[in-house]
Design a protein around this motif. Sequence first.
Motif, PDB file in Angstrom:
ATOM      1  N   THR A 121      62.939  52.068 -37.176  1.00 27.19           N
ATOM      2  CA  THR A 121      64.247  51.557 -36.738  1.00 27.19           C
ATOM      3  C   THR A 121      64.291  50.042 -36.853  1.00 27.19           C
ATOM      4  O   THR A 121      65.339  49.450 -37.067  1.00 27.19           O
ATOM      5  N   HIS A 122      63.123  49.419 -36.684  1.00 27.53           N
ATOM      6  CA  HIS A 122      62.969  47.976 -36.873  1.00 27.53           C
ATOM      7  C   HIS A 122      61.477  47.704 -37.002  1.00 27.53           C
ATOM      8  O   HIS A 122      60.664  48.632 -36.908  1.00 27.53           O
ATOM      9  N   LEU A 123      61.107  46.450 -37.210  1.00 21.50           N
ATOM     10  CA  LEU A 123      59.720  46.173 -37.595  1.00 21.50           C
ATOM     11  C   LEU A 123      58.895  45.512 -36.490  1.00 21.50           C
ATOM     12  O   LEU A 123      57.901  44.849 -36.770  1.00 21.50           O
ATOM     13  N   PHE A 125      56.035  45.549 -33.592  1.00 29.87           N
ATOM     14  CA  PHE A 125      54.703  46.153 -33.718  1.00 29.87           C
ATOM     15  C   PHE A 125      54.564  47.550 -33.115  1.00 29.87           C
ATOM     16  O   PHE A 125      53.746  48.339 -33.574  1.00 29.87           O
ATOM     17  N   ASP A 126      55.388  47.875 -32.094  1.00 28.31           N
ATOM     18  CA  ASP A 126      55.257  49.203 -31.473  1.00 28.31           C
ATOM     19  C   ASP A 126      56.100  50.253 -32.191  1.00 28.31           C
ATOM     20  O   ASP A 126      56.281  51.363 -31.677  1.00 28.31           O
ATOM     21  N   HIS A 127      56.589  49.907 -33.382  1.00 25.81           N
ATOM     22  CA  HIS A 127      57.365  50.860 -34.199  1.00 25.81           C
ATOM     23  C   HIS A 127      56.766  51.040 -35.584  1.00 25.81           C
ATOM     24  O   HIS A 127      57.275  51.826 -36.380  1.00 25.81           O
ATOM     25  N   VAL A 128      55.710  50.301 -35.854  1.00 26.77           N
ATOM     26  CA  VAL A 128      55.102  50.341 -37.204  1.00 26.77           C
ATOM     27  C   VAL A 128      53.586  50.585 -37.159  1.00 26.77           C
ATOM     28  O   VAL A 128      52.926  50.661 -38.195  1.00 26.77           O
ATOM     29  N   GLY A 224      66.438  53.853 -31.237  1.00 28.05           N
ATOM     30  CA  GLY A 224      65.633  52.653 -31.488  1.00 28.05           C
ATOM     31  C   GLY A 224      65.682  51.779 -30.244  1.00 28.05           C
ATOM     32  O   GLY A 224      65.968  52.254 -29.136  1.00 28.05           O
ATOM     33  N   ASP A 225      65.460  50.487 -30.414  1.00 31.53           N
ATOM     34  CA  ASP A 225      65.381  49.585 -29.257  1.00 31.53           C
ATOM     35  C   ASP A 225      66.690  48.862 -28.947  1.00 31.53           C
ATOM     36  O   ASP A 225      66.693  47.887 -28.197  1.00 31.53           O
ATOM     37  N   MET A 226      67.800  49.369 -29.519  1.00 28.72           N
ATOM     38  CA  MET A 226      69.103  48.888 -29.065  1.00 28.72           C
ATOM     39  C   MET A 226      69.195  49.074 -27.547  1.00 28.72           C
ATOM     40  O   MET A 226      69.777  48.249 -26.845  1.00 28.72           O
ATOM     41  N   PHE A 227      68.642  50.184 -27.058  1.00 30.12           N
ATOM     42  CA  PHE A 227      68.421  50.387 -25.623  1.00 30.12           C
ATOM     43  C   PHE A 227      66.917  50.551 -25.402  1.00 30.12           C
ATOM     44  O   PHE A 227      66.306  51.443 -25.992  1.00 30.12           O
ATOM     45  N   HIS A 228      66.338  49.702 -24.562  1.00 32.83           N
ATOM     46  CA  HIS A 228      64.937  49.903 -24.191  1.00 32.83           C
ATOM     47  C   HIS A 228      64.807  50.891 -23.048  1.00 32.83           C
ATOM     48  O   HIS A 228      63.792  51.560 -22.894  1.00 32.83           O
ATOM     49  N   HIS A 229      65.838  50.904 -22.214  1.00 31.45           N
ATOM     50  CA  HIS A 229      65.746  51.656 -20.961  1.00 31.45           C
ATOM     51  C   HIS A 229      67.153  52.136 -20.577  1.00 31.45           C
ATOM     52  O   HIS A 229      68.135  51.408 -20.819  1.00 31.45           O
ATOM     53  N   THR A 270      64.369  55.988 -27.751  1.00 28.42           N
ATOM     54  CA  THR A 270      63.083  55.704 -28.390  1.00 28.42           C
ATOM     55  C   THR A 270      62.014  55.271 -27.377  1.00 28.42           C
ATOM     56  O   THR A 270      60.827  55.479 -27.607  1.00 28.42           O
ATOM     57  N   HIS A 271      62.434  54.671 -26.257  1.00 26.71           N
ATOM     58  CA  HIS A 271      61.467  54.332 -25.199  1.00 26.71           C
ATOM     59  C   HIS A 271      61.797  55.016 -23.875  1.00 26.71           C
ATOM     60  O   HIS A 271      61.273  54.615 -22.831  1.00 26.71           O
ATOM     61  N   PHE A 272      62.684  56.029 -23.915  1.00 27.76           N
ATOM     62  CA  PHE A 272      63.067  56.687 -22.663  1.00 27.76           C
ATOM     63  C   PHE A 272      62.004  57.727 -22.305  1.00 27.76           C
ATOM     64  O   PHE A 272      61.662  58.594 -23.111  1.00 27.76           O
TER      65      PHE A 272
HETATM   66 ZN    ZN Z   1      59.899  48.996 -28.990  1.00 29.43          ZN
END
Ligand code: ZN
Length: 291
Positions: A121-123, A125-128, A224-229, A270-272
């Motif tokens: 979703t983006h680059l 470090f916790d997504h690659v 993705g991380d558009m929303f972290h929580h 993605t992080h829920f």
């Molecule tokens: Zn993340």
Amino acid sequence: MSDRLYEKLSWQVGDVSIHRLVEVVLCAPIDSLFPDRSAAELSAYESWLKPNYLDADGNMHISIHAFLINAGGMKMIVDTCAGNGKNLPLYDEWKNLNTPFLENMTELGFGPDAIDRVMCTHLHFDHVGWNTHKVNDKWVPSFPNARYLFNKTEWEFWKDADDPYESNALEHALQPIFDADLVELVEANHQVCDEISLIPTPGHTPGHASVLIQSKGEEAVITGDMFHHPLQFAEPGWIDAADVESDRAERTRIEFMQRFGNTDSTVLGTHFATPTAGKIVSDGDGYKFES
Ligand SMILES: [Zn+2]
């Protein structure tokens, strides 16, 4: 941390199956992501945030997981988590991980050799992280038969940018994929296959994209991380320390909620933490997440 946070979850969207594979779950104070904010400010939302997304003391559960997708036999992984043996910043829980991530994929029917597409979703470090793994002291692609889809705008930004987290992701997890000639640079609205496409959701990072799954009249979207929580459904304007462009990130969150709120679309965070999936529904003047 309870087993529930690590349990196997899967969803069916028409003909498409989606599995969650958890790498690690962090327990993080509110202000580690949202500077100068506190759990006390979330009291109005506790009924839907606790106990799944906030613990009894008001700390956030942040799950690091991948989504494994099977669409008509095409196998994909969306976001490849943090990876083993890295000295990652910010939280203790993901420092020098040693998890059987690739073995767990195989158990779920997604052996690394069988993966056709890797989507990030983006680059960050916790997504690659599992794009590569270390063999004889060298970082080599974990999914040698896959095309890795990186967003063009995202790559243009990060290839020359200073890594704010000093994670060495470029060197460990991105450059080796280019060297192996497995990268496809794509637009943020790229159509991956009949059922799966990317939608641009910039702000967290410049080329951030979310993943839309549509099949047989059913729909799900990976944030993705558009929303972290999930707290950000209620407070989309809280400054998220990890967002590259705060104003744009807020606008994107609001537009996303206007599009997917009060619909039948399933939102997969993605992080829920568990249960990870839910619907965005109106709550007073704003929104909440109903799992
Ligand atoms: Zn993340």
